[in-house]
Design an enzyme around this catalytic site. Structure first.
Site, PDB file in Angstrom:
ATOM      1  N   GLU A   1     -43.107   0.103 -32.747  1.00 32.17           N
ATOM      2  CA  GLU A   1     -42.599   0.301 -31.390  1.00 32.17           C
ATOM      3  C   GLU A   1     -43.692   0.298 -30.314  1.00 32.17           C
ATOM      4  O   GLU A   1     -43.385   0.175 -29.133  1.00 32.17           O
ATOM      5  CB  GLU A   1     -41.809   1.610 -31.310  1.00 32.17           C
ATOM      6  CG  GLU A   1     -42.650   2.863 -31.382  1.00 32.17           C
ATOM      7  CD  GLU A   1     -42.187   3.876 -30.352  1.00 32.17           C
ATOM      8  OE1 GLU A   1     -41.102   3.720 -29.783  1.00 32.17           O
ATOM      9  OE2 GLU A   1     -42.939   4.832 -30.101  1.00 32.17           O
TER      10      GLU A   1
ATOM     11  N   ASN B   1     -38.800   5.515 -29.386  1.00 30.59           N
ATOM     12  CA  ASN B   1     -38.437   5.681 -27.975  1.00 30.59           C
ATOM     13  C   ASN B   1     -38.882   4.534 -27.083  1.00 30.59           C
ATOM     14  O   ASN B   1     -38.401   4.395 -25.960  1.00 30.59           O
ATOM     15  CB  ASN B   1     -38.983   7.009 -27.433  1.00 30.59           C
ATOM     16  CG  ASN B   1     -40.489   7.126 -27.570  1.00 30.59           C
ATOM     17  OD1 ASN B   1     -41.033   6.992 -28.666  1.00 30.59           O
ATOM     18  ND2 ASN B   1     -41.174   7.395 -26.476  1.00 30.59           N
ATOM     19  N   HIS B   2     -39.801   3.675 -27.571  1.00 28.06           N
ATOM     20  CA  HIS B   2     -40.211   2.505 -26.795  1.00 28.06           C
ATOM     21  C   HIS B   2     -39.534   1.224 -27.281  1.00 28.06           C
ATOM     22  O   HIS B   2     -39.950   0.125 -26.919  1.00 28.06           O
ATOM     23  CB  HIS B   2     -41.731   2.320 -26.865  1.00 28.06           C
ATOM     24  CG  HIS B   2     -42.510   3.425 -26.230  1.00 28.06           C
ATOM     25  ND1 HIS B   2     -42.254   3.877 -24.953  1.00 28.06           N
ATOM     26  CD2 HIS B   2     -43.546   4.173 -26.706  1.00 28.06           C
ATOM     27  CE1 HIS B   2     -43.096   4.859 -24.662  1.00 28.06           C
ATOM     28  NE2 HIS B   2     -43.885   5.062 -25.705  1.00 28.06           N
TER      29      HIS B   2
END
Length: 256
Positions: free
Chosen positions: A40, A68-69
């Site tokens: 990520e 989360n990215h």
């Protein structure tokens, strides 16, 4: 017995290049059957792009997990339709591309790779504990490995205990610092709080040190830049019985 290699968050171009240089040798020397890589942060400036994903697959990854990215790069959203890409399963259903888990067909056996994201000190996604219960109802292989991308060590520990004897392994990612608590929970489930990262060692989680120091000192917005210098590779090797899904041994790797 089969051997699964899990590689922690790969950071930027330097991380991708170092992994590409070393991964084939690591797999050969350790008789690896399956390789999972968290990608990520693999694009420069974080997120994942077609180019960085291609580098990881060419290096030897079978599955790329995220966090989360995952959707930071809008131009690469379609990459999550690829069979080797996994995004956190607890993103709300309906408008989210991709899948939260993939099944690897290895011929005589299969392996499920699930990606979840924590909610403590992170984005308010769906409850990961509820989501994993839903997913496990649909999976018919005993070989199940979970990338739990989370900030809080307490949430990661809780998930490890929650899934004890229900999955083959729970690998914590996101904080980029390898922990030394690898173990086999309940004589079945391999667990580690954080696998670590791949990227420049002299850094703050893979980015240049000074901007991070200034952020904490002055509380002002800063631009994070990918660090340079010699890299490290952090990961784990899990030995598991592909017939029962039971993990028997887990060891950390840390390569400079």
């Amino acid at each position: 017995m089969k051997r699964l290699l899990f590689i922690g968050d790969v950071v930027g171009k330097a991380g991708c290049e170092f992994l590409a240089e070393k991964l084939s040798g690591i797999k050969h020397d350790n008789n690896i059957d399956i390789t999972i890589v968290n990608g990520e942060n693999s694009a420069q400036g974080n997120g994942i792009t077609h180019a960085s994903a291609d580098m990881l697959i060419r290096a030897g990854a079978d599955i790329i997990t995220t966090g989360n990215h995952a959707f930071r790069r809008k131009e690469a959203m379609d990459i999550f339709e690829e069979e080797y890409m996994v995004r956190p399963a607890n993103y709300p259903e309906g408008g989210c591309v991709g899948s939260g888990y993939r099944i690897l067909d290895m011929g005589a056996y299969s392996v499920a790779v699930i990606n979840l994201m924590g909610t403590a000190l992170m984005e308010p996604l769906d409850n990961p504990f509820t989501k994993i219960d839903e997913i496990l109802e649909d999976i018919d292989t005993p070989n199940i490995f979970v990338d739990f991308h989370a900030e809080a060590t307490s949430e990661k520990k809780a998930m490890g205990h929650y899934l004890t004897s229900r999955v083959s392994g729970v690998f914590g990612t996101h904080t980029h610092v390898q922990t030394a608590d690898e173990c086999i929970l309940g004589g079945h489930t391999a667990y580690i709080t954080d696998v670590g990262m791949v990227g420049p060692e002299h850094s703050c989680l893979g980015v240049e040190v000074e901007p991070v120091i200034n952020m904490f000192r002055f509380r002002m917005p800063v631009r994070f830049l990918e660090a340079s210098g010699k890299c490290i590779i952090c990961g784990t090797i899990t030995q598991f019985d592909e017939k029962s899904g039971k993990s028997h041994k887990m060891e950390r790797i840390f390569i400079r």
